[in-house]
Structures are given as structure tokens and as C-alpha cells.
Design a protein around this motif. Structure first.
Motif, PDB file in Angstrom:
ATOM      1  N   LEU A  15       0.821  -1.195   0.000  1.00 46.26           N
ATOM      2  CA  LEU A  15       0.000   0.000   0.000  1.00 46.26           C
ATOM      3  C   LEU A  15       0.864   1.258   0.000  1.00 46.26           C
ATOM      4  O   LEU A  15       0.343   2.375   0.045  1.00 46.26           O
ATOM      5  CB  LEU A  15      -0.918   0.013   1.225  1.00 46.26           C
ATOM      6  CG  LEU A  15      -1.944  -1.134   1.299  1.00 46.26           C
ATOM      7  CD1 LEU A  15      -2.788  -1.015   2.559  1.00 46.26           C
ATOM      8  CD2 LEU A  15      -2.831  -1.161   0.059  1.00 46.26           C
ATOM      9  N   LEU A  16       2.155   1.058  -0.055  1.00 49.59           N
ATOM     10  CA  LEU A  16       3.116   2.145  -0.048  1.00 49.59           C
ATOM     11  C   LEU A  16       4.308   1.726  -0.893  1.00 49.59           C
ATOM     12  O   LEU A  16       4.825   0.618  -0.723  1.00 49.59           O
ATOM     13  CB  LEU A  16       3.552   2.425   1.396  1.00 49.59           C
ATOM     14  CG  LEU A  16       4.017   3.839   1.776  1.00 49.59           C
ATOM     15  CD1 LEU A  16       2.896   4.835   1.552  1.00 49.59           C
ATOM     16  CD2 LEU A  16       4.477   3.868   3.219  1.00 49.59           C
ATOM     17  N   THR A  17       4.727   2.584  -1.806  1.00 53.58           N
ATOM     18  CA  THR A  17       5.893   2.274  -2.610  1.00 53.58           C
ATOM     19  C   THR A  17       7.167   2.549  -1.823  1.00 53.58           C
ATOM     20  O   THR A  17       7.139   3.195  -0.766  1.00 53.58           O
ATOM     21  CB  THR A  17       5.915   3.122  -3.894  1.00 53.58           C
ATOM     22  OG1 THR A  17       6.107   4.499  -3.543  1.00 53.58           O
ATOM     23  CG2 THR A  17       4.615   2.968  -4.680  1.00 53.58           C
ATOM     24  N   ARG A  18       8.278   2.082  -2.348  1.00 49.30           N
ATOM     25  CA  ARG A  18       9.555   2.331  -1.681  1.00 49.30           C
ATOM     26  C   ARG A  18       9.842   3.826  -1.625  1.00 49.30           C
ATOM     27  O   ARG A  18      10.317   4.338  -0.595  1.00 49.30           O
ATOM     28  CB  ARG A  18      10.679   1.601  -2.406  1.00 49.30           C
ATOM     29  CG  ARG A  18      12.040   1.764  -1.724  1.00 49.30           C
ATOM     30  CD  ARG A  18      13.086   0.897  -2.388  1.00 49.30           C
ATOM     31  NE  ARG A  18      13.285   1.276  -3.787  1.00 49.30           N
ATOM     32  CZ  ARG A  18      14.139   0.664  -4.615  1.00 49.30           C
ATOM     33  NH1 ARG A  18      14.870  -0.352  -4.174  1.00 49.30           N
ATOM     34  NH2 ARG A  18      14.263   1.056  -5.859  1.00 49.30           N
ATOM     35  N   ARG A  19       9.552   4.530  -2.701  1.00 50.31           N
ATOM     36  CA  ARG A  19       9.778   5.974  -2.720  1.00 50.31           C
ATOM     37  C   ARG A  19       8.910   6.673  -1.682  1.00 50.31           C
ATOM     38  O   ARG A  19       9.378   7.579  -0.972  1.00 50.31           O
ATOM     39  CB  ARG A  19       9.475   6.535  -4.108  1.00 50.31           C
ATOM     40  CG  ARG A  19       9.640   8.050  -4.215  1.00 50.31           C
ATOM     41  CD  ARG A  19       9.226   8.556  -5.578  1.00 50.31           C
ATOM     42  NE  ARG A  19       7.829   8.226  -5.861  1.00 50.31           N
ATOM     43  CZ  ARG A  19       6.798   8.939  -5.405  1.00 50.31           C
ATOM     44  NH1 ARG A  19       7.006  10.004  -4.638  1.00 50.31           N
ATOM     45  NH2 ARG A  19       5.571   8.600  -5.714  1.00 50.31           N
ATOM     46  N   LEU A  46      -8.267   0.808   3.077  1.00 51.79           N
ATOM     47  CA  LEU A  46      -8.662   1.798   2.077  1.00 51.79           C
ATOM     48  C   LEU A  46     -10.080   2.305   2.330  1.00 51.79           C
ATOM     49  O   LEU A  46     -10.359   3.496   2.192  1.00 51.79           O
ATOM     50  CB  LEU A  46      -8.551   1.193   0.677  1.00 51.79           C
ATOM     51  CG  LEU A  46      -7.135   0.824   0.220  1.00 51.79           C
ATOM     52  CD1 LEU A  46      -7.184   0.063  -1.093  1.00 51.79           C
ATOM     53  CD2 LEU A  46      -6.263   2.057   0.089  1.00 51.79           C
ATOM     54  N   ASN A  47     -10.987   1.406   2.704  1.00 54.42           N
ATOM     55  CA  ASN A  47     -12.373   1.799   2.956  1.00 54.42           C
ATOM     56  C   ASN A  47     -12.475   2.810   4.080  1.00 54.42           C
ATOM     57  O   ASN A  47     -13.278   3.745   4.021  1.00 54.42           O
ATOM     58  CB  ASN A  47     -13.213   0.566   3.306  1.00 54.42           C
ATOM     59  CG  ASN A  47     -13.806  -0.079   2.073  1.00 54.42           C
ATOM     60  OD1 ASN A  47     -14.129   0.580   1.097  1.00 54.42           O
ATOM     61  ND2 ASN A  47     -13.950  -1.386   2.114  1.00 54.42           N
ATOM     62  N   PRO A  97      -2.760   3.001  14.112  1.00 52.66           N
ATOM     63  CA  PRO A  97      -3.433   2.034  13.242  1.00 52.66           C
ATOM     64  C   PRO A  97      -3.067   2.292  11.778  1.00 52.66           C
ATOM     65  O   PRO A  97      -2.794   3.434  11.381  1.00 52.66           O
ATOM     66  CB  PRO A  97      -4.923   2.299  13.495  1.00 52.66           C
ATOM     67  CG  PRO A  97      -4.967   2.911  14.861  1.00 52.66           C
ATOM     68  CD  PRO A  97      -3.718   3.736  14.959  1.00 52.66           C
ATOM     69  N   LEU A  98      -3.066   1.260  10.988  1.00 50.94           N
ATOM     70  CA  LEU A  98      -2.608   1.385   9.607  1.00 50.94           C
ATOM     71  C   LEU A  98      -3.445   2.371   8.805  1.00 50.94           C
ATOM     72  O   LEU A  98      -2.915   3.143   7.997  1.00 50.94           O
ATOM     73  CB  LEU A  98      -2.607   0.013   8.934  1.00 50.94           C
ATOM     74  CG  LEU A  98      -1.624  -1.005   9.515  1.00 50.94           C
ATOM     75  CD1 LEU A  98      -1.716  -2.326   8.770  1.00 50.94           C
ATOM     76  CD2 LEU A  98      -0.193  -0.467   9.472  1.00 50.94           C
ATOM     77  N   ALA A  99      -4.769   2.359   9.004  1.00 48.51           N
ATOM     78  CA  ALA A  99      -5.621   3.305   8.269  1.00 48.51           C
ATOM     79  C   ALA A  99      -5.291   4.739   8.654  1.00 48.51           C
ATOM     80  O   ALA A  99      -5.275   5.639   7.800  1.00 48.51           O
ATOM     81  CB  ALA A  99      -7.091   3.000   8.540  1.00 48.51           C
ATOM     82  N   ASP A 100      -4.998   4.971   9.929  1.00 51.15           N
ATOM     83  CA  ASP A 100      -4.635   6.317  10.374  1.00 51.15           C
ATOM     84  C   ASP A 100      -3.268   6.723   9.833  1.00 51.15           C
ATOM     85  O   ASP A 100      -3.039   7.893   9.494  1.00 51.15           O
ATOM     86  CB  ASP A 100      -4.626   6.382  11.899  1.00 51.15           C
ATOM     87  CG  ASP A 100      -6.025   6.230  12.489  1.00 51.15           C
ATOM     88  OD1 ASP A 100      -7.004   6.425  11.745  1.00 51.15           O
ATOM     89  OD2 ASP A 100      -6.125   5.896  13.682  1.00 51.15           O
ATOM     90  N   ALA A 101      -2.369   5.772   9.756  1.00 58.87           N
ATOM     91  CA  ALA A 101      -1.053   6.070   9.194  1.00 58.87           C
ATOM     92  C   ALA A 101      -1.174   6.419   7.715  1.00 58.87           C
ATOM     93  O   ALA A 101      -0.502   7.338   7.220  1.00 58.87           O
ATOM     94  CB  ALA A 101      -0.118   4.868   9.377  1.00 58.87           C
ATOM     95  N   LEU A 102      -2.051   5.717   7.009  1.00 63.28           N
ATOM     96  CA  LEU A 102      -2.260   6.031   5.597  1.00 63.28           C
ATOM     97  C   LEU A 102      -2.896   7.410   5.444  1.00 63.28           C
ATOM     98  O   LEU A 102      -2.547   8.165   4.528  1.00 63.28           O
ATOM     99  CB  LEU A 102      -3.143   4.966   4.949  1.00 63.28           C
ATOM    100  CG  LEU A 102      -3.305   5.058   3.427  1.00 63.28           C
ATOM    101  CD1 LEU A 102      -1.951   4.937   2.723  1.00 63.28           C
ATOM    102  CD2 LEU A 102      -4.251   3.959   2.925  1.00 63.28           C
ATOM    103  N   ASP A 145      -4.693  10.072  -6.769  1.00 55.05           N
ATOM    104  CA  ASP A 145      -4.331   9.216  -7.897  1.00 55.05           C
ATOM    105  C   ASP A 145      -3.694   7.918  -7.406  1.00 55.05           C
ATOM    106  O   ASP A 145      -3.942   6.841  -7.955  1.00 55.05           O
ATOM    107  CB  ASP A 145      -3.357   9.949  -8.832  1.00 55.05           C
ATOM    108  CG  ASP A 145      -4.025  11.065  -9.604  1.00 55.05           C
ATOM    109  OD1 ASP A 145      -5.243  10.970  -9.833  1.00 55.05           O
ATOM    110  OD2 ASP A 145      -3.336  12.028  -9.961  1.00 55.05           O
ATOM    111  N   ASP A 146      -2.864   8.042  -6.360  1.00 58.14           N
ATOM    112  CA  ASP A 146      -2.240   6.841  -5.795  1.00 58.14           C
ATOM    113  C   ASP A 146      -3.295   5.888  -5.246  1.00 58.14           C
ATOM    114  O   ASP A 146      -3.183   4.667  -5.386  1.00 58.14           O
ATOM    115  CB  ASP A 146      -1.270   7.224  -4.675  1.00 58.14           C
ATOM    116  CG  ASP A 146      -0.072   8.013  -5.172  1.00 58.14           C
ATOM    117  OD1 ASP A 146       0.325   7.804  -6.332  1.00 58.14           O
ATOM    118  OD2 ASP A 146       0.450   8.832  -4.403  1.00 58.14           O
ATOM    119  N   LEU A 147      -4.340   6.436  -4.618  1.00 54.16           N
ATOM    120  CA  LEU A 147      -5.398   5.593  -4.063  1.00 54.16           C
ATOM    121  C   LEU A 147      -6.129   4.842  -5.161  1.00 54.16           C
ATOM    122  O   LEU A 147      -6.505   3.677  -4.989  1.00 54.16           O
ATOM    123  CB  LEU A 147      -6.370   6.442  -3.250  1.00 54.16           C
ATOM    124  CG  LEU A 147      -5.810   7.037  -1.958  1.00 54.16           C
ATOM    125  CD1 LEU A 147      -6.838   7.959  -1.308  1.00 54.16           C
ATOM    126  CD2 LEU A 147      -5.395   5.935  -0.989  1.00 54.16           C
TER     127      LEU A 147
END
Length: 426
Positions: free
Chosen positions: A17-21, A82-83, A40-45, A57-59
Motif C-alpha cells: 500500500l506504499l511504494t519504496r519511494r 482503504l475503505n 493504526p494502519l488506516a490512520d497512518a495512511l 491518484d495513488d489511491l
């Protein structure tokens, strides 16, 4: 910076869900120490989204990627993250429309009750645009809102309204007028048909024997009617099926093509569906699937000996479709805006070209080069951005050539122009 913080960023990266860059940008960001431990992962995103390390666009790319590459629990885990992000951003956009007095409290509450969990509305302008095209906000109310805001609304309210009006005009121009009113003049019924076709997909029933039920059979009509009404929008009135007839039966594929009309509130429109048998599992199952009337007529109207008549010789249907889809990868015939983030459709159904049907045998233009007349069902990005499933039909001549070894096929360099010239069908 804590190990927990690093873990949440690294976990998103490990989940693809995250690229290296993006990971490197996150770890180097000055605000990273503000990201609390055990985030939490959703909060980090969301933290990454707020800082434009992850964009809208990434989403969209993420949604396509996870649907294409994962299934089962792995898919559910990623979609849950993502939801949650989508739900939060959509609510924020809607809240701005209320706080800036673009919407009344009643309009806000109605939109809130129908707020999509599968389409990303990252700005208030996109939320208002979604309301218009989903039928949540009637066009007459948009006109009244526009007049009121232009006369005395805040600067932010005016920006939102002007954004929406500009989007409406641009959509019509970019698809050459083929947008809701152009595709289905004056009819809200189209929305209620599109949803079942795109979202309901197919309804399965277990039956006995080896026959495929007739289009007109009572069980068939009952099943299709339930399918149509299972994905309705806010309109509570039911749809009914009429004038059912068979377009053709491909016995070698165990599938019938059916034509009908659908009526709601006195309005009628053409409709089509297929009835197919699947004997691959332990039981005999029947699938009822919504389809485009033009495509059903073309595909099933000339059945010969239980087989589809047009085989696109000498290429063959499978080789032609493979070459066409490969050609689409490098063909962009008009500027298209960012598609909406949708989790409701499979990656296959969200392909730009949903269906391809040869209309006649291919003609040889020169040694190894053939011209084929095709009918294509195309998921228009501008429409699907708002509805999740609209499509248009196009018909045109496309040329294909054998590869150097004389085996496989590919489109010719004229493909983009041929796609541009393909005529829209009503």
C-alpha cells in the motif's frame, strides 16, 4: 520517531500500500515524530495522505492493484484500510458543503444517508458533483444552489459551486455530449439500470438437469427482476420486466441472449441479459447477468449450429480480443480525468473495454493485414467516475497484422486513430 511508528510505515509498505519511494519520503518527513506510537494502519495512511505523500491518484492505483493481485483475507485486509480512509474523506467533504451553507441541513442529511463507501470524493467539489450525477441532488436544486451562492455565498462556497458547474460542462464536452442526458435523454431510470449491471453482476441459482432456462420462463423473469431491484438507488419504486424475447441460444456455450424492456414510474428503456449454465462445480448453476442490448443482438442474433456466427476469421475471437486489449494499453484517444476510487467492481469489469464483438469476417487488406468490423462496449472513465459502471457502445473498423513469425496478431500503428473514429451507437 518510534519503532511503532516505523512499524506502521513499514507494514503499509509490506502490504504493497506504499511504494519504496513513498516510504522513504515518509521516513524523511519533518512531521514524522508527530505520528503517534501504535498508529493504526488506516490512520497512518491518512497521515501520509494529508501530507500528499499518498495522493488521490495513488489511491486509485492502489484499488486497482489490490483487486488484481489479492483475494480472500489478504484482499479484505487491504480493502478495510482503504475503505476507512474513503469513509473519513467523504464525510469531511460533505461536512464542508454543510458548513459553507452550500447544502441545507435536509440536503446534507439526505446525502449523508447515501454517501458511497466505494467512491472517493476527496474534495467538496467532487462530493457536490457526485450528488448531482447520482441523483441525490436534483439538477433543479443545483441551479437554485448556484444562484444563491453566486448572489451571497462565501468565497469557498462559490469556488465549490463553480468547480461543480465547470465539471458538468467539461464532462459533456469530453464525451462529445454522451453523458447522462445525452445517453439516456431525460430519464432517471438509467441510473437504476446501470447499478445492477455494474454492481450486482450476476445472480446464481441451483437447478437440476442440463437445459438452460428460457428467457421467458417465469423463474428467469423473477430472478432478473430481483437482480434489477437489488441494486436500486434511493428511488423506492420497483422496476418491472416486459416484452421478453430470446435473441439467440449458443448451445455450445450453454448461454442464451435475452432482450426486454424495463419499466419504472411509466418510463421504459431497452434492456438485455444472458442466461448461462455453469457445470464446473459440484452442482448445476444458472447465472443471470445484465448486458448491453446492442451487444446481445449482435452476438446472439446470428447463431449457427449452436455457435457464435462471427469468429473474426482468420484471427479468431480469442486472438482478436487479446490483440485489441494489448493495443488499448498504449492508446489514449482523449484527455481523461482521474477515475473515481471504486472498490465495488472487479478489476476485469473495470477494464476500459468490457466487451468486443466481431460483426463480420475480417477482410484482407494486404498479405498478413486484415480489417475487422467490431462492436465494442467501452467503460467510459468520465461516466464511471460518477456512477461506477456506465458504458457506451462504439462500432468501427480495426486493422490487425501478423507478427514477424507469422503466428500471433497485433493491432497496427493506425489503432489509436481507428479507435478515435469509431462511431458511438445509441
Amino acid at each position: 520517531m518510534t519503532n511503532d511508528t516505523l512499524t506502521s510505515i513499514d507494514t503499509l509498505h509490506a502490504l504493497k500500500l506504499l511504494t519504496r519511494r513513498q516510504r522513504e519520503q515518509a521516513l524523511a518527513h519533518a512531521d514524522l515524530p508527530q505520528l503517534a506510537a501504535n498508529t493504526p494502519l488506516a490512520d497512518a495512511l491518512m497521515w501520509l495522505y494529508r501530507r500528499q505523500i499518498v495522493t488521490s491518484d495513488d489511491l486509485m492505483s492502489l484499488s486497482q492493484s489490490v483487486l488484481r493481485n489479492y483475494s480472500g483475507a489478504e484482499l479484505e485486509q487491504r480493502l478495510a484500510i482503504l475503505n476507512q480512509l474513503v469513509a473519513t474523506l467523504n464525510l469531511e467533504s460533505l461536512d464542508v458543503l454543510r458548513d459553507e451553507a452550500v447544502l441545507t441541513q435536509q440536503q446534507y442529511q439526505f446525502a449523508l444517508d447515501h454517501l458511497p463507501g466505494n467512491v472517493l470524493l476527496p474534495t467538496p467539489g467532487e462530493a457536490l458533483t457526485w450528488m448531482v450525477y447520482s441523483g441525490v441532488l436534483p439538477r433543479a436544486q443545483l441551479t437554485m444552489i448556484t444562484q444563491r451562492v453566486r448572489a451571497g455565498g462565501s468565497d469557498e462556497a462559490r469556488r465549490i459551486v463553480e468547480h461543480t458547474m465547470a465539471r458538468v460542462k467539461k464532462h459533456k464536452k469530453d464525451v462529445r455530449g454522451v453523458i447522462l442526458e445525452g445517453l439516456f435523454p431525460g430519464s432517471r431510470l438509467a441510473w437504476l439500470i446501470i447499478a445492477p449491471l455494474a454492481l450486482a453482476g450476476m445472480v446464481w441459482y441451483v437447478v437440476s438437469g442440463n437445459s438452460v432456462p428460457a428467457c421467458e420462463a417465469a423463474d428467469t423473469q423473477s430472478a432478473v427482476t430481483r437482480m434489477l431491484n437489488s441494486a436500486r438507488l434511493e428511488n423506492p419504486s420497483r422496476m418491472s420486466l416486459h416484452d421478453v424475447k430470446e435473441a439467440g441460444y449458443a448451445s455450445s456455450h450453454k448461454i442464451r441472449g435475452c432482450l426486454a424492456t424495463v419499466e419504472q414510474d411509466g418510463e421504459k428503456m431497452d434492456f438485455a441479459y444472458t442466461v448461462a449454465r455453469d457445470d464446473s462445480g459440484s452442482g448445476n448453476r444458472i447465472a443471470y447477468t445484465g448486458a448491453q442490448p446492442l451487444l446481445v443482438k449482435a452476438r446472439f442474433g446470428t447463431i449457427k449450429d449452436g455457435e457464435f456466427a462471427q469468429q473474426a476469421k482468420p484471427l479468431g475471437r480469442e486472438a482478436l480480443e487479446k490483440a485489441f486489449r494489448a493495443g488499448m494499453d498504449g492508446a489514449r484517444i482523449m484527455p481523461q480525468p482521474r477515475p473515481a476510487f471504486s472498490l465495488t467492481q472487479s478489476a476485469e469489469r473495470r477494464r476500459e473495454i468490457a466487451e468486443i464483438e466481431p460483426l463480420a469476417p475480417c477482410r484482407e487488406l494486404s498479405p498478413g493485414v486484415y480489417s475487422c468490423r467490431l462492436l465494442i462496449e467501452r467503460n467510459d472513465v468520465l461516466l464511471s467516475m460518477l456512477t461506477g459502471g456506465s458504458s457506451v457502445m462504439q462500432e468501427g473498423d480495426f486493422t490487425f497484422q501478423r507478427d514477424a513469425a507469422g503466428n500471433g496478431w497485433s493491432v497496427t500503428p493506425q489503432f489509436a486513430g481507428e479507435l478515435r473514429q469509431a462511431q458511438l451507437k445509441e
